[in-house]
Design an enzyme around this catalytic site. Structure first.
Site, PDB file in Angstrom:
ATOM      1  N   ASP A  97      35.114  31.450  37.295  1.00  0.00           N
ATOM      2  CA  ASP A  97      33.659  31.625  37.472  1.00  0.00           C
ATOM      3  C   ASP A  97      32.845  30.648  36.634  1.00  0.00           C
ATOM      4  O   ASP A  97      31.881  30.043  37.126  1.00  0.00           O
ATOM      5  CB  ASP A  97      33.250  33.082  37.198  1.00  0.00           C
TER       6      ASP A  97
ATOM      7  N   THR B 248      42.058  31.404  38.982  1.00  0.00           N
ATOM      8  CA  THR B 248      42.058  32.250  37.782  1.00  0.00           C
ATOM      9  C   THR B 248      43.071  33.371  37.950  1.00  0.00           C
ATOM     10  O   THR B 248      43.138  34.004  39.009  1.00  0.00           O
ATOM     11  CB  THR B 248      40.686  32.866  37.439  1.00  0.00           C
TER      12      THR B 248
ATOM     13  N   ASP C 101      42.810  36.037  36.574  1.00  0.00           N
ATOM     14  CA  ASP C 101      42.074  37.309  36.501  1.00  0.00           C
ATOM     15  C   ASP C 101      41.735  37.870  37.890  1.00  0.00           C
ATOM     16  O   ASP C 101      41.441  39.053  38.014  1.00  0.00           O
ATOM     17  CB  ASP C 101      40.771  37.132  35.708  1.00  0.00           C
TER      18      ASP C 101
ATOM     19  N   GLY D 214      43.269  39.706  31.758  1.00  0.00           N
ATOM     20  CA  GLY D 214      42.605  39.997  33.033  1.00  0.00           C
ATOM     21  C   GLY D 214      41.099  39.998  32.886  1.00  0.00           C
ATOM     22  O   GLY D 214      40.369  40.284  33.819  1.00  0.00           O
TER      23      GLY D 214
ATOM     24  N   ALA E 218      54.738  51.289  36.634  1.00  0.00           N
ATOM     25  CA  ALA E 218      54.237  51.847  35.369  1.00  0.00           C
ATOM     26  C   ALA E 218      53.784  53.277  35.630  1.00  0.00           C
ATOM     27  O   ALA E 218      53.363  53.618  36.738  1.00  0.00           O
ATOM     28  CB  ALA E 218      53.067  51.002  34.865  1.00  0.00           C
ATOM     29  N   ASP E 219      53.871  54.105  34.599  1.00  0.00           N
ATOM     30  CA  ASP E 219      53.470  55.509  34.763  1.00  0.00           C
ATOM     31  C   ASP E 219      51.953  55.652  34.754  1.00  0.00           C
ATOM     32  O   ASP E 219      51.403  56.539  35.401  1.00  0.00           O
ATOM     33  CB  ASP E 219      54.054  56.348  33.621  1.00  0.00           C
TER      34      ASP E 219
HETATM   35  O1  F6P Z   1      40.492  33.908  32.103  1.00  0.00           O
HETATM   36  C1  F6P Z   1      41.875  33.774  32.039  1.00  0.00           C
HETATM   37  C2  F6P Z   1      42.408  34.366  30.766  1.00  0.00           C
HETATM   38  O2  F6P Z   1      43.811  34.253  30.782  1.00  0.00           O
HETATM   39  C3  F6P Z   1      41.963  35.798  30.482  1.00  0.00           C
HETATM   40  O3  F6P Z   1      42.740  36.715  31.200  1.00  0.00           O
HETATM   41  C4  F6P Z   1      42.102  35.878  28.979  1.00  0.00           C
HETATM   42  O4  F6P Z   1      41.237  36.816  28.414  1.00  0.00           O
HETATM   43  C5  F6P Z   1      41.706  34.511  28.559  1.00  0.00           C
HETATM   44  O5  F6P Z   1      41.936  33.646  29.654  1.00  0.00           O
HETATM   45  C6  F6P Z   1      42.419  33.979  27.340  1.00  0.00           C
HETATM   46  O6  F6P Z   1      41.930  32.714  27.117  1.00  0.00           O
HETATM   47  P1  F6P Z   1      42.411  31.687  26.037  1.00  0.00           P
HETATM   48  O7  F6P Z   1      43.646  31.027  26.562  1.00  0.00           O
HETATM   49  O8  F6P Z   1      41.274  30.728  25.910  1.00  0.00           O
HETATM   50  O9  F6P Z   1      42.691  32.485  24.800  1.00  0.00           O
END
Ligand code: F6P
Length: 403
Positions: free
Chosen positions: A112, A134, A136, A177, A193-194
């Site tokens: 984004d 991404t 996420d 995420g 997963a539970d």
């Molecule tokens: O946006 C992708 C992501 O992997 C997120 O899931 C996570 O919070 C973040 O990047 C971690 O980023 P960095 O590698 O900058 O610590």
């Protein structure tokens, strides 16, 4: 304007499938007599392009040295947003850098924040196409990297069951995420997963505790060797019932300005430990399963495991390599047809789907209606299970895969 040279940028967090995007941009461009080059280090590299002595040209030999099935990006990353750079001349500097190397247009893969810069650069007259990326999965279209991350979350979660079982431990597994729960949900379901905790569902710890107690106690009681575990997958962006993020303030912020999320798993562990300690049934359970050791081991252990960057490293899934190849090539075709400022959505047969990048980057959350289906199958989502209210709809083609 005839395009002779394309610059490739990858930006934001790295993930699976990006090298497939890079390779297919280069190969598709080459097939149209266009050269492509790497602009290294994301938007930081774009800003500093003017100072580079040379750029890497992705000719056939150089492209063949990129491994599409490896995660990460041969083009490198940064979390820099052009609009935030405190230089009033930044856009002229970027245009001069592009001119210096004869780069007529950009193909940019990112999430984004990256997409918002695509919108920004397009409005400044720089032709750009966006390839959604991404892990996420919080964009409107599918984004390369999501499937790879989900598969890795499932594999690590399943693997952790062996140590969980050996120690009769309850495991709380925190996964990347960002502010949405797509990876926790899909990865958690993939590993059976539970319990799966998502930012989209306010958490009731009493409900989780009851589910954990019932499931875990029964598992250990039933086992001939008195072994059992209980697996909770937690999205890092988990919120309290009042909507506040459960993160550790001391982690700070990244260059995009986002809080680094950490601490959700720890919070969940503490909440459950508190309830285990206060529950009189626990001592009886420990005794009848042969685990009780006075003063030393009076309640089952809960451990939190943070998978962190492991979930977006290593191998890309085959789905992401396929998706990356298709969307990288489609980005070149969109660029050549003048559809600048758009994001590739998918390629289905001979149809290339696309949408304005400004629309593509709008946040997509987990569809809560679907959660009720998994609740009806026994997974706990930290709330009282709700009924799966469904309807039948006859599918029309094309059906776009959308995790
Ligand atoms: O946006 C992708 C992501 O992997 C997120 O899931 C996570 O919070 C973040 O990047 C971690 O980023 P960095 O590698 O900058 O610590």
């Amino acid at each position: 304007m005839a395009i002779k040279r394309i610059g490739i940028i990858t930006s934001g967090g790295d993930c699976g499938g990006l090298n497939a995007v890079i390779k297919s941009v280069a190969r598709e461009a080459y097939a149209h007599g266009i050269e492509s080059v790497v602009i290294p280090n994301g938007y930081a590299g774009l800003y500093n392009l003017i100072d580079l002595k040379e750029v890497v040209v992705l000719n056939a030999e150089r492209v063949s040295r990129i491994e599409a099935s490896l995660a990460g990006s041969e083009a490198g990353h940064s979390r820099v947003k052009i609009s935030k750079i405190s230089d009033p001349q930044k856009y002229d500097r970027i245009k001069n850098g592009l001119k210096k190397f004869g780069i007529d247009a950009l193909i940019i893969s990112g999430g984004d924040d990256t997409g918002s810069v695509v919108v920004d650069l397009t409005s400044k007259g720089i032709p750009c196409i966006h390839v959604p990326k991404t892990m996420d999965l919080d964009l409107q279209p599918y984004s390369v990297g999501g499937d790879s991350a989900i598969n890795r979350i499932s594999v690590f979660t399943r693997d952790l069951k062996t140590t969980g079982m050996s120690h009769n431990r309850i495991l709380v597994i925190e996964v990347f995420g960002r502010y949405v729960g797509h990876t926790a949900l899909r990865g958690g379901i993939g590993a059976e997963a539970d319990c799966i905790l998502l930012p989209e569902i306010p958490v009731d710890f009493d409900v989780i505790y009851q589910h954990m107690k019932t499931t875990y106690f029964a598992r250990v009681d039933r086992s001939d060797v008195k072994a059992g575990t209980y697996i909770i997958v937690v999205a890092e962006g988990l919120k309290t019932a009042s909507g506040d993020l459960l993160y550790d303030e001391s982690a700070g912020a990244d260059a995009f300005g986002h809080k680094k999320l950490a601490g959700a798993g720890k919070y969940v562990r503490q909440q459950l430990e508190k309830r285990l300690k206060a529950d009189p049934d626990v001592k009886e359970f420990m005794k009848r399963t042969g685990m009780y050791a006075p003063g030393v081991y009076e309640i089952p252990e809960i451990r939190e495991v943070t998978l962190g960057h492991l979930v977006r490293s290593g191998q890309s899934s085959s789905f992401d390599v396929n998706f990356g190849q298709k969307t990288g090539a489609a980005a070149v075709l969109l660029l050549l047809s003048g559809k600048t400022g758009n994001s590739v959505v998918s390629v289905e047969g001979n149809k290339i789907f696309y949408m304005p990048t400004a629309e593509a980057i709008k946040r997509r959350e987990v569809d809560i209606d679907e959660i009720t289906l998994f609740e009806s199958l026994g997974t706990c989502f930290g709330r009282k299970p709700q009924k799966f209210e469904y309807q039948f709809i006859e599918a029309k083609t094309p059906i776009q895969r959308h995790l």
